[in-house]
Write a protein that holds these residues in place. Sequence first.
Motif, mmCIF file in Angstrom:
data_model
loop_
_atom_site.group_PDB
_atom_site.id
_atom_site.type_symbol
_atom_site.label_atom_id
_atom_site.label_comp_id
_atom_site.label_asym_id
_atom_site.label_seq_id
_atom_site.Cartn_x
_atom_site.Cartn_y
_atom_site.Cartn_z
ATOM 1 N N UNK A 149 0.805 -1.218 0.000
ATOM 2 C CA UNK A 149 0.000 0.000 0.000
ATOM 3 C C UNK A 149 0.834 1.262 0.000
ATOM 4 N N UNK A 150 2.106 1.155 0.409
ATOM 5 C CA UNK A 150 2.994 2.313 0.381
ATOM 6 C C UNK A 150 4.383 1.844 -0.013
ATOM 7 N N UNK A 151 5.274 2.771 -0.311
ATOM 8 C CA UNK A 151 6.619 2.416 -0.747
ATOM 9 C C UNK A 151 7.476 2.030 0.460
ATOM 10 N N UNK A 152 7.501 0.744 0.739
ATOM 11 C CA UNK A 152 8.301 0.251 1.851
ATOM 12 C C UNK A 152 9.774 0.211 1.463
ATOM 13 N N UNK A 153 10.619 0.322 2.460
ATOM 14 C CA UNK A 153 12.062 0.300 2.248
ATOM 15 C C UNK A 153 12.587 -1.072 2.663
ATOM 16 N N UNK A 154 13.357 -1.681 1.787
ATOM 17 C CA UNK A 154 13.827 -3.045 2.034
ATOM 18 C C UNK A 154 15.299 -3.177 1.697
ATOM 19 N N UNK A 155 15.904 -4.232 2.235
ATOM 20 C CA UNK A 155 17.299 -4.532 1.904
ATOM 21 C C UNK A 155 17.528 -6.024 2.029
ATOM 22 N N UNK A 156 18.361 -6.543 1.145
ATOM 23 C CA UNK A 156 18.843 -7.916 1.257
ATOM 24 C C UNK A 156 20.111 -7.851 2.086
ATOM 25 N N UNK A 157 20.199 -8.694 3.097
ATOM 26 C CA UNK A 157 21.391 -8.665 3.945
ATOM 27 C C UNK A 157 21.996 -10.053 4.000
ATOM 28 N N UNK A 158 23.245 -10.153 3.540
ATOM 29 C CA UNK A 158 23.931 -11.428 3.405
ATOM 30 C C UNK A 158 25.060 -11.535 4.414
ATOM 31 N N UNK A 159 25.627 -12.721 4.525
ATOM 32 C CA UNK A 159 26.732 -12.956 5.453
ATOM 33 C C UNK A 159 27.859 -11.955 5.204
ATOM 34 N N UNK A 160 28.444 -11.477 6.289
ATOM 35 C CA UNK A 160 29.534 -10.521 6.162
ATOM 36 C C UNK A 160 29.070 -9.096 5.971
ATOM 37 N N UNK A 161 27.750 -8.871 6.044
ATOM 38 C CA UNK A 161 27.229 -7.521 5.868
ATOM 39 C C UNK A 161 27.113 -7.089 4.425
ATOM 40 N N UNK A 162 27.109 -8.050 3.505
ATOM 41 C CA UNK A 162 26.960 -7.730 2.086
ATOM 42 C C UNK A 162 25.492 -7.577 1.739
ATOM 43 N N UNK A 163 25.248 -6.835 0.661
ATOM 44 C CA UNK A 163 23.880 -6.633 0.202
ATOM 45 C C UNK A 163 23.835 -6.635 -1.319
#
Length: 263
Positions: A149-163
């Motif tokens: 319903x709104x523009x949510x903010x997302x992130x992929x977070x991988x081992x070691x703090x990579x994205x």
Amino acid sequence: MLAAVAALVPGAQAAAPHRIVSANLCADRLVLQLADRNDIVSVSRYAADPAMSTVVPLAAGIPANREDAEAIAALHPDLVVLGSSHTSRIAAAMLRALGIPVHIVPVANNIAGVRAAIRGVAAVLGVPGRGAKMIAAMEARLDKLPAPGRHLRAAVYLAGGWSSGRGTLADALLTRAGLVNIAAQQGLSGFGALPLETLVAAQPDLLVFEAIGDTGPSVAGSLLHNPVLAESGARLLNMPARLWACPDPAIVDAAALIAGAAQ
């Protein structure tokens, strides 16, 4: 080989292969879904691994290989489908030197790349219509996914703090689901480090962790106990790695999980 000869004759129609060897997980996943089973001589050992494969039932009973060029050549294939790794490129060069046709499944960094990979494999298998149907079904499912319903903010977070930043399939799926990819917004291209402090300051609504098999990733476990992250209130999603590891229709399942978590 008929396919190789046809490639040298203008206007010639290449014969559909009937001794197909797939020696890469992503190649397996497309070949097993598109080719006639009786035409598949061998698939990689990863095709039967439920942690990374989406085609385990289809691979049952088909001999496995280890991407060894000499062993593959001994199977007398009229088509070998490989991935785009360094090992695959070496095997491809050796097989082509022996006159064996090889097709490389490219890495897809967006949904258009997934469509192209499917079309490419379907074409060399001589079943372009099946490829077109697979793509149409994939697009129809993507179009039915709910938007937040709104523009949510997302992130992929991988081992070691990579994205996963701009120019990655994960970014394309987040965008298709109507989400703002924090890593891309921070200027990250491809895969790179996203400091935890930067991530928290961006106030994520959704964090996507990558899970191998049925267990959650270690990075998720450690971050869940980080008080700063716990207080952020972000929703957490464990994404089975197999769903977005390859350019095939499984990406719709990954997109569906993202869309569901964003509701």
